[in-house]
Design a protein around this motif. Structure first.
Motif, PDB file in Angstrom:
ATOM      1  N   UNK A   1       8.479  -0.259   7.095  1.00 61.58           N
ATOM      2  CA  UNK A   1       7.976   0.070   8.503  1.00 61.58           C
ATOM      3  C   UNK A   1       6.654  -0.224   8.432  1.00 61.58           C
ATOM      4  N   UNK A   2       5.965  -0.453   9.720  1.00 59.58           N
ATOM      5  CA  UNK A   2       4.640  -0.211   9.846  1.00 59.58           C
ATOM      6  C   UNK A   2       4.404   0.310  11.152  1.00 59.58           C
ATOM      7  N   UNK A   3       3.378   1.132  11.387  1.00 63.96           N
ATOM      8  CA  UNK A   3       2.795   2.028  12.636  1.00 63.96           C
ATOM      9  C   UNK A   3       1.540   1.353  12.900  1.00 63.96           C
ATOM     10  N   UNK A   4       1.508   0.888  13.986  1.00 67.19           N
ATOM     11  CA  UNK A   4       0.216   0.357  14.614  1.00 67.19           C
ATOM     12  C   UNK A   4      -0.144   1.108  15.931  1.00 67.19           C
ATOM     13  N   UNK A   5      -1.658   1.266  16.226  1.00 70.98           N
ATOM     14  CA  UNK A   5      -2.176   2.128  17.104  1.00 70.98           C
ATOM     15  C   UNK A   5      -3.259   1.461  17.938  1.00 70.98           C
ATOM     16  N   UNK A   6      -3.429   1.704  19.007  1.00 73.69           N
ATOM     17  CA  UNK A   6      -4.479   0.904  19.864  1.00 73.69           C
ATOM     18  C   UNK A   6      -4.451   1.803  21.297  1.00 73.69           C
ATOM     19  N   UNK A   7      -5.279   1.288  22.339  1.00 70.48           N
ATOM     20  CA  UNK A   7      -5.345   1.869  23.436  1.00 70.48           C
ATOM     21  C   UNK A   7      -6.581   2.080  24.045  1.00 70.48           C
ATOM     22  N   UNK A   8      -6.701   2.431  25.307  1.00 71.11           N
ATOM     23  CA  UNK A   8      -7.988   2.257  26.009  1.00 71.11           C
ATOM     24  C   UNK A   8      -9.339   3.025  25.195  1.00 71.11           C
ATOM     25  N   UNK A   9      -9.037   4.131  24.559  1.00 75.14           N
ATOM     26  CA  UNK A   9      -9.928   5.241  23.900  1.00 75.14           C
ATOM     27  C   UNK A   9     -10.654   3.927  22.760  1.00 75.14           C
TER      28      UNK A   9
ATOM     29  N   UNK B   1      10.439   7.521   7.490  1.00 78.58           N
ATOM     30  CA  UNK B   1      10.140   8.969   7.585  1.00 78.58           C
ATOM     31  C   UNK B   1       8.453   9.370   7.519  1.00 78.58           C
ATOM     32  N   UNK B   2       7.747   8.727   6.773  1.00 71.71           N
ATOM     33  CA  UNK B   2       6.325   8.831   6.955  1.00 71.71           C
ATOM     34  C   UNK B   2       5.692   8.533   8.328  1.00 71.71           C
ATOM     35  N   UNK B   3       6.164   7.200   8.832  1.00 77.74           N
ATOM     36  CA  UNK B   3       5.657   7.056  10.178  1.00 77.74           C
ATOM     37  C   UNK B   3       6.169   7.950  11.183  1.00 77.74           C
ATOM     38  N   UNK B   4       7.248   8.343  11.109  1.00 77.88           N
ATOM     39  CA  UNK B   4       7.910   9.364  11.996  1.00 77.88           C
ATOM     40  C   UNK B   4       7.199  10.703  11.783  1.00 77.88           C
ATOM     41  N   UNK B   5       6.641  10.905  10.654  1.00 83.01           N
ATOM     42  CA  UNK B   5       6.020  12.379  10.372  1.00 83.01           C
ATOM     43  C   UNK B   5       4.767  12.343  11.163  1.00 83.01           C
ATOM     44  N   UNK B   6       3.826  11.158  11.432  1.00 80.05           N
ATOM     45  CA  UNK B   6       2.775  11.077  11.964  1.00 80.05           C
ATOM     46  C   UNK B   6       3.047  11.107  13.611  1.00 80.05           C
ATOM     47  N   UNK B   7       4.078  10.148  14.054  1.00 79.62           N
ATOM     48  CA  UNK B   7       4.499  10.512  15.507  1.00 79.62           C
ATOM     49  C   UNK B   7       4.978  11.486  15.936  1.00 79.62           C
ATOM     50  N   UNK B   8       5.773  12.260  14.833  1.00 82.16           N
ATOM     51  CA  UNK B   8       6.147  13.579  15.417  1.00 82.16           C
ATOM     52  C   UNK B   8       5.256  14.558  15.464  1.00 82.16           C
ATOM     53  N   UNK B   9       4.082  14.491  15.001  1.00 80.47           N
ATOM     54  CA  UNK B   9       2.877  15.559  15.253  1.00 80.47           C
ATOM     55  C   UNK B   9       2.321  15.146  16.478  1.00 80.47           C
ATOM     56  N   UNK B  10       2.269  13.925  16.855  1.00 84.62           N
ATOM     57  CA  UNK B  10       1.756  13.568  18.390  1.00 84.62           C
ATOM     58  C   UNK B  10       2.808  14.037  19.223  1.00 84.62           C
ATOM     59  N   UNK B  11       4.077  14.057  19.259  1.00 82.96           N
ATOM     60  CA  UNK B  11       5.091  14.401  20.349  1.00 82.96           C
ATOM     61  C   UNK B  11       5.130  15.801  20.249  1.00 82.96           C
ATOM     62  N   UNK B  12       4.686  16.466  19.338  1.00 84.99           N
ATOM     63  CA  UNK B  12       4.704  17.845  19.254  1.00 84.99           C
ATOM     64  C   UNK B  12       3.618  18.551  20.396  1.00 84.99           C
ATOM     65  N   UNK B  13       2.571  17.694  20.479  1.00 85.26           N
ATOM     66  CA  UNK B  13       1.352  18.172  21.650  1.00 85.26           C
ATOM     67  C   UNK B  13       2.264  17.913  22.863  1.00 85.26           C
ATOM     68  N   UNK B  14       3.501  17.241  23.181  1.00 84.19           N
ATOM     69  CA  UNK B  14       3.889  17.192  24.220  1.00 84.19           C
ATOM     70  C   UNK B  14       3.210  16.311  25.406  1.00 84.19           C
ATOM     71  N   UNK B  15       1.920  15.589  24.998  1.00 81.93           N
ATOM     72  CA  UNK B  15       1.216  14.622  25.939  1.00 81.93           C
ATOM     73  C   UNK B  15       1.643  13.120  25.603  1.00 81.93           C
ATOM     74  N   UNK B  16       2.809  13.003  24.951  1.00 83.24           N
ATOM     75  CA  UNK B  16       3.100  11.513  24.587  1.00 83.24           C
ATOM     76  C   UNK B  16       4.576  11.296  24.857  1.00 83.24           C
ATOM     77  N   UNK B  17       4.690  10.013  25.514  1.00 81.74           N
ATOM     78  CA  UNK B  17       6.133   9.752  25.856  1.00 81.74           C
ATOM     79  C   UNK B  17       6.632   8.600  24.899  1.00 81.74           C
TER      80      UNK B  17
END
Length: 146
Positions: free
Chosen positions: A6-14, A97-113
């Motif tokens: 699995x690979x996790x990619x990030x990008x965005x306006x910031x 599991x490792x990718x979901x660990x990272x995204x899980x931390x984001x989901x815990x903030x409650x500011x990500x869909x």
């Protein structure tokens, strides 16, 4: 659970429009492109718990009209060429599991869909599993099975 890499990619306006990080010359450091160093810049972060770990060889760059992986830029002279980082490959161990660990931390903030059944693959390769988008339009992420 689907087996595989699995690979996790990030990008965005910031990253791609507001900060200038997508054109920072540090991306072309041979240690980043080879994967020897996973911290591109201490200030590049999605969460407050430290810098975003990057997989430089797997990060996708736009160079002129082509999209290339960082590993393909090692030793390449980009003087005068228009380039930018299109999608950061986040450094993980390749497991779901490792990718979901990272995204899980984001989901815990409650500011990500999370969209667990995305209709399109923003990367154009691999099998799309899940996408995420923050409430402020600053970061997008995609998890793909390679």
């Amino acid at each position: 659970m689907i087996a595989g890499m699995y690979a996790l990619y990030a990008w965005g306006n910031f990253f791609n429009h507001e900060s200038g990080f997508d054109r920072h010359p540090g991306w072309l450091d041979p240690a980043v492109l080879s994967g020897e160093r996973t911290v591109f810049d201490e200030n590049l972060t999605i969460l407050d718990n430290g810098p975003l770990p990057v997989d430089g060889p797997g990060t996708l760059f736009e160079v002129g009209d082509e999209q290339v992986a960082g590993r393909e830029l090692t030793g390449r002279d980009l003087g005068g060429a228009g380039w930018s980082v299109a999608h950061i490959r986040v450094a993980t161990d390749g497991t779901l599991e490792d990718a979901l660990r990272i995204t899980g931390e984001l989901e815990e903030t409650g500011e990500i869909f999370a969209d667990e059944a995305p209709e399109r693959n923003p990367l154009g390769f691999g099998e799309i599993v899940t996408t995420w988008e923050d409430d402020h339009g600053q970061w997008d992420l995609a998890l793909i099975r390679l």
